[in-house]
Write a protein that holds these residues in place. Structure first.
Motif, PDB file in Angstrom:
ATOM      1  N   GLY A  39       0.131  16.548  -1.872  1.00 58.61           N
ATOM      2  CA  GLY A  39       0.310  15.422  -0.964  1.00 58.61           C
ATOM      3  C   GLY A  39       1.303  14.368  -1.412  1.00 58.61           C
ATOM      4  N   GLY A  40       2.164  14.689  -2.351  1.00 57.70           N
ATOM      5  CA  GLY A  40       3.158  13.719  -2.803  1.00 57.70           C
ATOM      6  C   GLY A  40       2.684  12.837  -3.938  1.00 57.70           C
ATOM      7  N   VAL A  41       1.725  13.308  -4.718  1.00 59.56           N
ATOM      8  CA  VAL A  41       1.155  12.511  -5.810  1.00 59.56           C
ATOM      9  C   VAL A  41       2.217  12.094  -6.822  1.00 59.56           C
ATOM     10  CG1 VAL A  41      -0.439  12.590  -7.775  1.00 59.56           C
ATOM     11  CG2 VAL A  41      -1.158  13.443  -5.561  1.00 59.56           C
ATOM     12  N   ALA A  99       3.376   8.266  -7.827  1.00 58.08           N
ATOM     13  CA  ALA A  99       3.367   7.717  -9.187  1.00 58.08           C
ATOM     14  C   ALA A  99       4.695   7.058  -9.515  1.00 58.08           C
ATOM     15  CB  ALA A  99       3.050   8.815 -10.200  1.00 58.08           C
ATOM     16  N   HIS A 100       5.782   7.689  -9.135  1.00 62.58           N
ATOM     17  CA  HIS A 100       7.106   7.109  -9.395  1.00 62.58           C
ATOM     18  C   HIS A 100       7.303   5.822  -8.588  1.00 62.58           C
ATOM     19  CE1 HIS A 100       8.578  10.282 -11.959  1.00 62.58           C
ATOM     20  NE2 HIS A 100       8.237  11.190 -11.058  1.00 62.58           N
ATOM     21  N   LEU A 101       6.898   5.863  -7.334  1.00 60.47           N
ATOM     22  CA  LEU A 101       7.046   4.679  -6.484  1.00 60.47           C
ATOM     23  C   LEU A 101       6.195   3.524  -7.008  1.00 60.47           C
ATOM     24  CD1 LEU A 101       8.278   3.357  -4.030  1.00 60.47           C
ATOM     25  CD2 LEU A 101       6.466   4.402  -2.635  1.00 60.47           C
ATOM     26  N   ARG A 102       4.985   3.822  -7.454  1.00 57.53           N
ATOM     27  CA  ARG A 102       4.120   2.789  -8.029  1.00 57.53           C
ATOM     28  C   ARG A 102       4.804   2.134  -9.230  1.00 57.53           C
ATOM     29  NH1 ARG A 102      -1.076   1.865  -7.275  1.00 57.53           N
ATOM     30  NH2 ARG A 102      -1.321   3.868  -6.215  1.00 57.53           N
ATOM     31  N   GLU A 103       5.437   2.944 -10.072  1.00 54.25           N
ATOM     32  CA  GLU A 103       6.138   2.422 -11.245  1.00 54.25           C
ATOM     33  C   GLU A 103       7.294   1.511 -10.831  1.00 54.25           C
ATOM     34  OE1 GLU A 103       8.583   4.211 -15.027  1.00 54.25           O
ATOM     35  OE2 GLU A 103       6.906   5.380 -14.244  1.00 54.25           O
ATOM     36  N   VAL A 104       8.059   1.927  -9.836  1.00 55.68           N
ATOM     37  CA  VAL A 104       9.184   1.112  -9.357  1.00 55.68           C
ATOM     38  C   VAL A 104       8.682  -0.200  -8.764  1.00 55.68           C
ATOM     39  CG1 VAL A 104      11.019   0.993  -7.624  1.00 55.68           C
ATOM     40  CG2 VAL A 104      10.742   3.066  -8.988  1.00 55.68           C
ATOM     41  N   LEU A 105       7.664  -0.119  -7.904  1.00 58.35           N
ATOM     42  CA  LEU A 105       7.143  -1.337  -7.275  1.00 58.35           C
ATOM     43  C   LEU A 105       6.537  -2.292  -8.297  1.00 58.35           C
ATOM     44  CD1 LEU A 105       5.603   0.299  -4.108  1.00 58.35           C
ATOM     45  CD2 LEU A 105       7.512  -1.323  -4.153  1.00 58.35           C
ATOM     46  N   THR A 106       5.873  -1.751  -9.289  1.00 53.67           N
ATOM     47  CA  THR A 106       5.322  -2.592 -10.352  1.00 53.67           C
ATOM     48  C   THR A 106       6.446  -3.302 -11.101  1.00 53.67           C
ATOM     49  OG1 THR A 106       3.395  -1.163 -10.561  1.00 53.67           O
ATOM     50  CG2 THR A 106       3.880  -2.593 -12.429  1.00 53.67           C
ATOM     51  N   LEU A 154       0.870  -1.171   0.000  1.00 49.87           N
ATOM     52  CA  LEU A 154       0.000   0.000   0.000  1.00 49.87           C
ATOM     53  C   LEU A 154       0.905   1.219   0.000  1.00 49.87           C
ATOM     54  CD1 LEU A 154      -2.799   1.388   0.381  1.00 49.87           C
ATOM     55  CD2 LEU A 154      -2.351   1.242   2.845  1.00 49.87           C
ATOM     56  N   ILE A 155       0.686   2.123  -0.933  1.00 51.63           N
ATOM     57  CA  ILE A 155       1.501   3.330  -1.014  1.00 51.63           C
ATOM     58  C   ILE A 155       0.764   4.470  -0.320  1.00 51.63           C
ATOM     59  CG2 ILE A 155       2.609   4.995  -2.534  1.00 51.63           C
ATOM     60  CD1 ILE A 155       2.669   2.798  -4.690  1.00 51.63           C
ATOM     61  N   VAL A 156       1.452   5.130   0.602  1.00 51.91           N
ATOM     62  CA  VAL A 156       0.917   6.299   1.301  1.00 51.91           C
ATOM     63  C   VAL A 156       1.963   7.397   1.210  1.00 51.91           C
ATOM     64  CG1 VAL A 156       0.139   7.223   3.521  1.00 51.91           C
ATOM     65  CG2 VAL A 156      -0.349   4.841   2.923  1.00 51.91           C
ATOM     66  N   GLN A 187      -5.894   6.688  -4.246  1.00 54.31           N
ATOM     67  CA  GLN A 187      -4.561   7.124  -3.824  1.00 54.31           C
ATOM     68  C   GLN A 187      -4.606   7.673  -2.408  1.00 54.31           C
ATOM     69  OE1 GLN A 187      -3.266   9.955  -6.813  1.00 54.31           O
ATOM     70  NE2 GLN A 187      -1.891   8.423  -7.641  1.00 54.31           N
ATOM     71  N   VAL A 188      -3.698   7.183  -1.568  1.00 57.24           N
ATOM     72  CA  VAL A 188      -3.621   7.666  -0.204  1.00 57.24           C
ATOM     73  C   VAL A 188      -2.549   8.755  -0.167  1.00 57.24           C
ATOM     74  CG1 VAL A 188      -3.280   7.074   2.213  1.00 57.24           C
ATOM     75  CG2 VAL A 188      -4.300   5.396   0.658  1.00 57.24           C
TER      76      VAL A 188
END
Length: 84
Positions: free
Chosen positions: A17-19, A23-30, A7-9, A41-42
């Motif tokens: 809020g760090g959107v 997005a970058h973190l989601r790409e890396v984790l994927t 879960l990304i927060v 999005q949290v």
């Protein structure tokens, strides 16, 4: 991280809020084949006004975080059952 539920927060004093960081973190984790939880999005915007004495004091934010963590827990539970 392969197959792990995530879960990304993010939080920021800015109104976004760090959107972008999210997005970058989601790409890396994927790319790492993590199971990024599909959830609204949290993002905690204006965090400086929502945290007092090291704790989230804004009740709406607390409720949203509880729901998001509940979604993560549900995903973990589903994954455990599928592996059993």
């Amino acid at each position: 991280m392969k197959g792990k539920p995530v879960l990304i927060v993010t939080s920021s004093p800015a109104f976004t809020g760090g959107v972008r960081a999210q997005a970058h973190l989601r790409e890396v984790l994927t790319g790492m084949l993590a199971r990024v939880i599909v959830w609204p999005q949290v993002v905690i915007a204006g965090v400086h006004g929502k945290v007092q004495n090291g704790r989230v004091a804004d009740e709406t934010t607390v409720q949203f975080l509880h729901e998001a963590v509940g979604g993560l827990a549900a995903e973990i539970s589903l994954l455990r059952r599928s592996l059993a």
